[in-house]
Design a protein around this motif. Structure first.
Motif, PDB file in Angstrom:
ATOM      1  N   THR B 717     -35.087 -35.654  -6.612  1.00  0.00           N
ATOM      2  CA  THR B 717     -34.520 -34.388  -6.169  1.00  0.00           C
ATOM      3  C   THR B 717     -33.196 -34.732  -5.514  1.00  0.00           C
ATOM      4  O   THR B 717     -33.151 -35.532  -4.589  1.00  0.00           O
ATOM      5  N   THR B 718     -32.138 -34.158  -6.015  1.00  0.00           N
ATOM      6  CA  THR B 718     -30.836 -34.525  -5.492  1.00  0.00           C
ATOM      7  C   THR B 718     -30.115 -33.296  -4.977  1.00  0.00           C
ATOM      8  O   THR B 718     -30.112 -32.247  -5.614  1.00  0.00           O
ATOM      9  N   ILE B 719     -29.555 -33.443  -3.782  1.00  0.00           N
ATOM     10  CA  ILE B 719     -28.704 -32.389  -3.244  1.00  0.00           C
ATOM     11  C   ILE B 719     -27.334 -33.002  -3.100  1.00  0.00           C
ATOM     12  O   ILE B 719     -27.166 -33.985  -2.376  1.00  0.00           O
ATOM     13  N   SER B 720     -26.392 -32.480  -3.829  1.00  0.00           N
ATOM     14  CA  SER B 720     -25.086 -33.108  -3.841  1.00  0.00           C
ATOM     15  C   SER B 720     -24.022 -32.130  -3.382  1.00  0.00           C
ATOM     16  O   SER B 720     -23.913 -31.015  -3.884  1.00  0.00           O
ATOM     17  N   ILE B 721     -23.246 -32.576  -2.399  1.00  0.00           N
ATOM     18  CA  ILE B 721     -22.107 -31.774  -1.951  1.00  0.00           C
ATOM     19  C   ILE B 721     -20.879 -32.394  -2.580  1.00  0.00           C
ATOM     20  O   ILE B 721     -20.709 -33.612  -2.518  1.00  0.00           O
ATOM     21  N   ALA B 722     -20.040 -31.595  -3.198  1.00  0.00           N
ATOM     22  CA  ALA B 722     -18.850 -32.181  -3.787  1.00  0.00           C
ATOM     23  C   ALA B 722     -17.730 -31.175  -3.791  1.00  0.00           C
ATOM     24  O   ALA B 722     -17.934 -29.977  -3.960  1.00  0.00           O
ATOM     25  N   HIS B 723     -16.533 -31.691  -3.565  1.00  0.00           N
ATOM     26  CA  HIS B 723     -15.357 -30.853  -3.731  1.00  0.00           C
ATOM     27  C   HIS B 723     -14.954 -30.847  -5.198  1.00  0.00           C
ATOM     28  O   HIS B 723     -14.541 -29.847  -5.734  1.00  0.00           O
ATOM     29  N   ARG B 724     -15.082 -32.048  -5.810  1.00  0.00           N
ATOM     30  CA  ARG B 724     -14.711 -32.148  -7.219  1.00  0.00           C
ATOM     31  C   ARG B 724     -15.884 -31.645  -8.051  1.00  0.00           C
ATOM     32  O   ARG B 724     -16.940 -32.256  -8.099  1.00  0.00           O
ATOM     33  N   LEU B 725     -15.668 -30.511  -8.694  1.00  0.00           N
ATOM     34  CA  LEU B 725     -16.776 -29.849  -9.377  1.00  0.00           C
ATOM     35  C   LEU B 725     -17.301 -30.666 -10.545  1.00  0.00           C
ATOM     36  O   LEU B 725     -18.457 -30.539 -10.928  1.00  0.00           O
ATOM     37  N   SER B 726     -16.439 -31.536 -11.097  1.00  0.00           N
ATOM     38  CA  SER B 726     -16.876 -32.306 -12.261  1.00  0.00           C
ATOM     39  C   SER B 726     -18.053 -33.217 -11.911  1.00  0.00           C
ATOM     40  O   SER B 726     -18.871 -33.539 -12.766  1.00  0.00           O
ATOM     41  N   THR B 727     -18.148 -33.609 -10.637  1.00  0.00           N
ATOM     42  CA  THR B 727     -19.255 -34.490 -10.254  1.00  0.00           C
ATOM     43  C   THR B 727     -20.579 -33.747 -10.230  1.00  0.00           C
ATOM     44  O   THR B 727     -21.629 -34.360 -10.136  1.00  0.00           O
ATOM     45  N   LEU B 728     -20.516 -32.437 -10.313  1.00  0.00           N
ATOM     46  CA  LEU B 728     -21.751 -31.660 -10.274  1.00  0.00           C
ATOM     47  C   LEU B 728     -22.192 -31.249 -11.674  1.00  0.00           C
ATOM     48  O   LEU B 728     -22.999 -30.357 -11.855  1.00  0.00           O
ATOM     49  N   ARG B 729     -21.607 -31.913 -12.692  1.00  0.00           N
ATOM     50  CA  ARG B 729     -21.893 -31.555 -14.084  1.00  0.00           C
ATOM     51  C   ARG B 729     -23.404 -31.578 -14.367  1.00  0.00           C
ATOM     52  O   ARG B 729     -23.921 -30.756 -15.097  1.00  0.00           O
ATOM     53  N   ASN B 730     -24.104 -32.551 -13.758  1.00  0.00           N
ATOM     54  CA  ASN B 730     -25.529 -32.696 -14.061  1.00  0.00           C
ATOM     55  C   ASN B 730     -26.428 -31.782 -13.253  1.00  0.00           C
ATOM     56  O   ASN B 730     -27.641 -31.807 -13.401  1.00  0.00           O
ATOM     57  N   ALA B 731     -25.833 -31.002 -12.369  1.00  0.00           N
ATOM     58  CA  ALA B 731     -26.662 -30.193 -11.475  1.00  0.00           C
ATOM     59  C   ALA B 731     -27.403 -29.117 -12.252  1.00  0.00           C
ATOM     60  O   ALA B 731     -26.835 -28.461 -13.118  1.00  0.00           O
ATOM     61  N   ASN B 732     -28.712 -28.968 -11.926  1.00  0.00           N
ATOM     62  CA  ASN B 732     -29.492 -27.909 -12.564  1.00  0.00           C
ATOM     63  C   ASN B 732     -29.079 -26.559 -12.012  1.00  0.00           C
ATOM     64  O   ASN B 732     -29.011 -25.580 -12.726  1.00  0.00           O
ATOM     65  N   MET B 733     -28.854 -26.541 -10.716  1.00  0.00           N
ATOM     66  CA  MET B 733     -28.493 -25.297 -10.060  1.00  0.00           C
ATOM     67  C   MET B 733     -27.296 -25.540  -9.166  1.00  0.00           C
ATOM     68  O   MET B 733     -27.095 -26.644  -8.659  1.00  0.00           O
ATOM     69  N   LEU B 734     -26.526 -24.496  -8.961  1.00  0.00           N
ATOM     70  CA  LEU B 734     -25.383 -24.602  -8.069  1.00  0.00           C
ATOM     71  C   LEU B 734     -25.503 -23.547  -6.988  1.00  0.00           C
ATOM     72  O   LEU B 734     -26.022 -22.453  -7.233  1.00  0.00           O
ATOM     73  N   LEU B 735     -25.040 -23.931  -5.810  1.00  0.00           N
ATOM     74  CA  LEU B 735     -25.122 -23.008  -4.697  1.00  0.00           C
ATOM     75  C   LEU B 735     -23.740 -22.956  -4.052  1.00  0.00           C
ATOM     76  O   LEU B 735     -23.171 -23.985  -3.703  1.00  0.00           O
ATOM     77  N   VAL B 736     -23.187 -21.773  -3.963  1.00  0.00           N
ATOM     78  CA  VAL B 736     -21.871 -21.630  -3.361  1.00  0.00           C
ATOM     79  C   VAL B 736     -22.053 -21.064  -1.967  1.00  0.00           C
ATOM     80  O   VAL B 736     -22.712 -20.041  -1.787  1.00  0.00           O
ATOM     81  N   MET B 737     -21.505 -21.781  -0.997  1.00  0.00           N
ATOM     82  CA  MET B 737     -21.644 -21.316   0.386  1.00  0.00           C
ATOM     83  C   MET B 737     -20.351 -20.693   0.855  1.00  0.00           C
ATOM     84  O   MET B 737     -19.259 -21.130   0.508  1.00  0.00           O
ATOM     85  N   GLU B 738     -20.513 -19.675   1.660  1.00  0.00           N
ATOM     86  CA  GLU B 738     -19.350 -18.992   2.211  1.00  0.00           C
ATOM     87  C   GLU B 738     -19.769 -18.496   3.588  1.00  0.00           C
ATOM     88  O   GLU B 738     -20.760 -17.773   3.704  1.00  0.00           O
ATOM     89  N   ASP B 739     -19.054 -18.913   4.597  1.00  0.00           N
ATOM     90  CA  ASP B 739     -19.302 -18.403   5.942  1.00  0.00           C
ATOM     91  C   ASP B 739     -20.758 -18.619   6.383  1.00  0.00           C
ATOM     92  O   ASP B 739     -21.379 -17.731   6.959  1.00  0.00           O
ATOM     93  N   GLY B 740     -21.290 -19.794   6.073  1.00  0.00           N
ATOM     94  CA  GLY B 740     -22.644 -20.115   6.524  1.00  0.00           C
ATOM     95  C   GLY B 740     -23.747 -19.432   5.745  1.00  0.00           C
ATOM     96  O   GLY B 740     -24.911 -19.538   6.095  1.00  0.00           O
ATOM     97  N   LYS B 741     -23.391 -18.717   4.709  1.00  0.00           N
ATOM     98  CA  LYS B 741     -24.410 -18.018   3.934  1.00  0.00           C
ATOM     99  C   LYS B 741     -24.358 -18.462   2.489  1.00  0.00           C
ATOM    100  O   LYS B 741     -23.361 -19.023   2.037  1.00  0.00           O
ATOM    101  N   VAL B 742     -25.438 -18.177   1.769  1.00  0.00           N
ATOM    102  CA  VAL B 742     -25.431 -18.438   0.334  1.00  0.00           C
ATOM    103  C   VAL B 742     -24.692 -17.288  -0.325  1.00  0.00           C
ATOM    104  O   VAL B 742     -25.131 -16.138  -0.281  1.00  0.00           O
TER     105      VAL B 742
END
Lengths: 178, 785
Positions: B717-742
């Motif tokens: 189970t991997t939780i990856s934070i990245a600025h470069r979106l290309s590193t998240l290519r393998n992610a099953n799901m993506l979560l965008v945070m804004e102002d402390g919320k999903v």
């Protein structure tokens, strides 16, 4: 698309993020709603309720005000470089918002400061009345050599604008926390 | 039911019942204390199933008392001046707490949009809770017990109302008095109790001999020997007339007694030297292990410099008091009592004179004590300040040099050390004044003894007073002043050492914010399903960094977290690693709440590769095997190989035995990063957190580390934070945070379809990348040509 076009588009995108619009009485029209909210329209765009935030709350409270949308994103609409150029009504409304947001009683007289087990207990007279509050060890922040900001354990703030105006006895009590 | 109950006797209840609102109709109540115009007042917000009532009363009592201030009556309502305004629920769509500086305001939206009231920090938690309950009532969701639990607040002692030194510290600093502090410190000497008893005995002998010396040099020598007393001769059974021999014998006894005092003194020194280092060592170890046990919050709230002063300085201060100070108090006590007893036996008038001056001196020194206490505290703070500045400029040396700000740094240090010098001077000045007064009192006492003694001799003609007695008395007073001075001194010493003890125990007792449950769940191998349920968290009360975050990651899947910096991404993952506990909501792994899980199970199941990869002092191998010290060499090498670290490690002259960390070999950012990847590989935990693991390295290194990481995340189970979106290519799901919320949650495709924040970010980055690519291609063309 040519390289130039890409560069141009890129610059515009980044520019939106990096540029600040300054609000002047010419384009920005503020108004106050019945319920005491501040709203803003700029060049015909109505932003509805807005918040005003000081960029330099201690060193330049009347200038460089950031006007933001009141939703969760708090996107900046623009900055007010100098509040004084606006009409008296607007100045009044914005000042009211600022005073509500930055509610910081000014300490006029220090009656007593007791210390016990790392907490200091302050009994002071402020422009909002006599207050008794409790600070932890990090409660006193020096804003300058003579100006102190005192925050109690709940984050309530009090300002001691000029330690030079205190009596020798008051100064001796305050001095221990400086 | 209400989270803050309205007191039954309250005027407010009567007023409400006049309005037709019965007590059992009230489903929510909270208080506020500030008007929108910035005046302190009383507000009571009452929620029923069909209306919201705002009760307002202007402030009448003189003082505004904030939370934590003791000895003041609770603020109360004033019946006759309460005004009620009622808002039917169908006219109010929502209530919202607006965070202001140090407090907040309560806004209502609906038919009327308006600010209902403001509140200072002490009522903010209540207000937020009230809004939550309001929202639930509006939605028609049934209320639960949990809805009435307010957010965590600083706690106060039940007995005396003193706020605890640390938020979750269960020991009240007031109810834990100085005596228990003293007793507790004394416990450190328990293992050495026989030595301590021996020291006490030696002191006893020493003091008793010392107290009797004036008697020999005075009464015995002057009156018995020089006065040629017959009874004294009989005592030594000497033949009459041999007064030279008598004198020699007396002087000999005197010499022997003196010798014994010298021997006891050196015995004390030797025994003390045997105890001190051990006790000191034990205290430091206790503090250090407490520091390690405490959660991250303790350290982020304080500077590191002051902490070091505490551990090193305070331990020394305590021990020296207990060894160099306390036995002297005991010895001096014996000395003073013995001396006073002998004085009264010899001549009561003069004894009374001497004894009246003793309490006077003590009394004055007591008067001066509080100021000394304060000055010492201030000196300590100034010393911490100097250490802080020093620490700051040493760790920031690179930045200071790079911007040529050495002058500024020097000035900063000068300012801090000047402040320390000033406080030092004021401490010394005050102590000087104190000692001058003390010596003056002592001299007056001496003169008075001479005067009264001589007066008695002249008046009574030797019947009441002999020359020898006078000589003994002057010596008594002389010898008495030493112990007296030390004992008054001891107050100061004891004060500052109890201060030090208090500071030390503050650390030792500080309860970690994050604590293991008494009987935690131990799970050997977890699958790694992570779920967050309405998690809210704030570093500072009133400023939530995460608000109501919920999501689930099935075991073995990868979640990418995207968002601007400062939006709470790193905070979110540190909650999963349980560096902090959420204020509300819960985090579960495989359905087990993190707070229920044993720390050991948690550490085995979650590993983190973060942006700042810390290297400990030790060899490369030790650093890789940090999480599993018993890993075999083969495993270490295997981990290093898959992390892409093996190659550069082998190129070091000392290979895996190269000493790195402070004082050892310096590693580049990329090398350190790969070491921490190797560490994570060796940990082999089912959950992996990557917090911008490749942010601080160049593109080529990043590609290598990314390759290593891609191998690492297989089956975890991997939780990856990245600025470069290309590193998240393998992610099953993506979560965008804004102002402390999903803000957005879904697969890459779903989010691209939504055309929201994620879409914009992707657009921006592909353009930047294509630009970069073109630039690179152009450069390559140039070089080829």
């Amino acid at each position: 698309m040519t390289d130039q076009n890409i560069v141009k588009k890129e610059e515009q995108l980044v520019g939106d993020l990096l540029e600040t619009r300054f609000l002047t009485p010419r384009g920005a029209i503020f108004s106050q709603t019945e319920g005491g909210f501040l709203s803003l329209a700029v060049d015909g765009t109505d932003y509805g309720r807005v918040k005003v935030i000081r960029a330099f709350p201690f060193t330049d409270p009347a200038r460089y005000l950031s006007v933001r949308q009141a939703d969760n994103e708090e996107r900046e609409i623009g900055m007010i470089e100098d509040l004084d150029v606006f009409d008296p009504d607007t100045i009044g409304w914005i000042t009211r918002q600022l005073e509500m947001r930055y509610f910081v009683p000014k300490i006029l007289k220090v009656r007593e400061i007791k210390e016990e087990y790392g907490y200091s207990y302050w009994w002071v007279e402020t422009d909002k009345g006599t207050c008794r509050f409790t600070c932890d060890q990090n409660g006193v922040t020096k804003l300058s050599d003579t100006r102190l900001l005192i925050s109690d354990i709940d984050g309530n703030r009090f300002e001691l604008a000029d330690t030079g105006g205190l009596s020798a006895k008051e100064l001796r009590m305050v001095d221990l926390y400086m | 039911m209400g989270f803050v109950k309205i007191p039954d006797s309250s005027e407010l209840l009567k007023m409400l019942s006049k309005q037709g609102i019965a007590t059992e109709d009230i489903i929510g109540y909270c208080q506020a204390d500030l008007t929108a115009d910035g005046c302190y007042a009383h507000y009571g917000l009452v929620l029923t199933h069909d209306q919201l009532v705002v009760a307002f009363a202007p402030k009448r009592s003189a003082d505004k008392v904030f939370a934590g201030y003791r000895g003041m009556a609770k603020e109360s309502w004033f019946g006759e001046s309460v005004t009620l305004s009622c808002f039917p629920l169908e006219q109010v769509d929502s209530l919202k707490v607006e965070e202001l500086i140090g407090g907040g305001s309560l806004c209502c939206f609906g038919k009327q949009n308006r600010t209902l009231c403001c509140a200072t920090g002490q009522y903010m938690a209540e207000l937020r809770q009230f809004c939550k309950v309001f929202a639930k009532v509006k939605e028609g969701t049934p209320l639960q017990e949990e809805d009435y639990k307010a957010d965590s607040r600083p706690e106060f002692c039940d007995k005396c109302g003193t706020p605890y030194v640390d938020r979750d510290r269960k020991i009240c600093p007031k109810c834990m008095d100085r005596r228990s502090l003293f007793v507790r410190t004394f416990a450190y000497f328990k293992p050495h109790k026989w030595r301590v008893i021996a020291i006490m005995l030696v002191f006893l002998v020493h003091s008793l001999i010392y107290a009797t010396l004036p008697y020999f040099s005075g009464v015995v020598y002057f009156d018995d020997v020089l006065g040629k007393k017959a009874t004294f001769q009989g005592f030594w059974s000497l033949a009459g007339g041999d007064f030279v021999l008598l004198m020699c014998l007396t002087l000999g006894t005197f010499l022997v007694l003196r010798l014994i005092t010298v021997i006891t003194q050196s015995l004390q020194a030797i025994m003390v030297a045997k105890i001190v280092p051990r006790v000191l060592c034990k205290i430091k170890q206790d503090v250090f292990s407490a520091l390690k046990r405490l959660s991250l919050k303790f350290f982020t709230d304080r500077q590191t410099g002051p902490l070091m002063t505490r551990v090193l300085g305070d331990a020394g201060e305590i021990t020296s008091f207990f060894i160099d100070g306390l036995p002297y108090v005991f010895g001096d006590g014996v000395h003073v009592i013995a001396t006073i007893a002998m004085m009264f036996v010899m001549n009561w008038q003069m004894a009374v004179l001497a004894v009246t001056v003793v309490p006077t001196l003590t009394f004055f020194s007591n008067l001066l004590r509080p100021m000394l206490w304060h000055l010492h505290g201030k000196r300590h703070r100034a010393a911490r300040g100097v250490n802080g500045v020093l620490n700051d400029s040493l760790t920031g040396a690179r930045v200071i040099k790079a911007f040529g700000k050495e002058k500024g740094a020097i000035q900063g240090f000068e300012k801090a050390s000047n402040r320390m010098a000033t406080t030092e001077v004021s401490v010394v000045a005050y102590e000087n004044r104190y000692f001058v007064l003390f010596s003056l009192g002592e001299s007056l006492l001496n003169i008075a003894v001479w005067f009264v003694g001589a007066w008695l001799i002249i008046q009574s003609g030797h019947t009441e007073m002999s020359y020898g007695t006078l000589a003994t008395f002057t010596a008594f007073v002389g010898y008495l002043s030493g112990p007296l001075q030390r004992m008054t001194d001891m107050f100061r010493w004891g004060t500052s050492s109890m201060n030090a003890a208090q500071r030390i125990f503050e650390i030792i007792d500080a309860h970690p914010d994050v604590e293991e449950k008494p009987e935690p769940v131990v799970i050997d191998r977890m699958r790694g399903e992570v779920a967050l349920n309405n998690v809210t968290f704030s570093y500072q009360p009133g400023h939530p960094v995460l608000k109501d975050v919920s999501f689930t990651i099935p075991a073995g899947q990868m979640l990418g977290i995207v968002g601007r910096s400062g939006v709470g991404k790193s905070t979110l993952v540190s909650l999963i690693a349980r560096l902090y506990d959420p204020d509300s909501g819960e985090i579960t792994i495989d359905g087990v709440r993190l707070t229920d899980l044993s720390m050991d199970s948690l550490h085995r199941c979650v590993s983190t590769v973060s942006q700042e990869s810390y290297v400990f002092m030790g060899t490369v191998a030790e650093n890789i095997a940090y999480v599993r010290p018993n890993a075999t060499r083969k495993e270490i090498v295997a981990a290093a190989v898959s992390a892409g670290a093996h190659d550069f490690i082998c190129r070091f002259p000392d290979g895996y035995d190269t000493v790195i960390g402070s004082g050892g070999r310096q590693l580049s950012g990329g090398e350190r990063q790969r070491l921490s990847v190797a560490r994570a590989i060796l940990a082999d935990s089912p959950i992996l957190i990557l917090d911008e693991a490749t942010a601080s390295v160049d593109t080529a290194t990043e590609r290598q580390i990314q390759a290593a990481l891609n191998r690492l995340i297989q089956g975890r189970t991997t939780i990856s934070i990245a600025h470069r979106l290309s590193t998240l290519r393998n992610a099953n799901m993506l979560l965008v945070m804004e102002d402390g919320k999903v803000a957005e949650y879904g697969t890459h495709e779903q989010l691209m379809e939504q055309q929201g924040i994620y879409y914009k970010l992707v657009e921006l980055q592909t353009k930047a990348l294509s630009l970069e690519g073109r630039q690179a291609a152009m450069n390559e063309n140039l070089t080829i040509e």
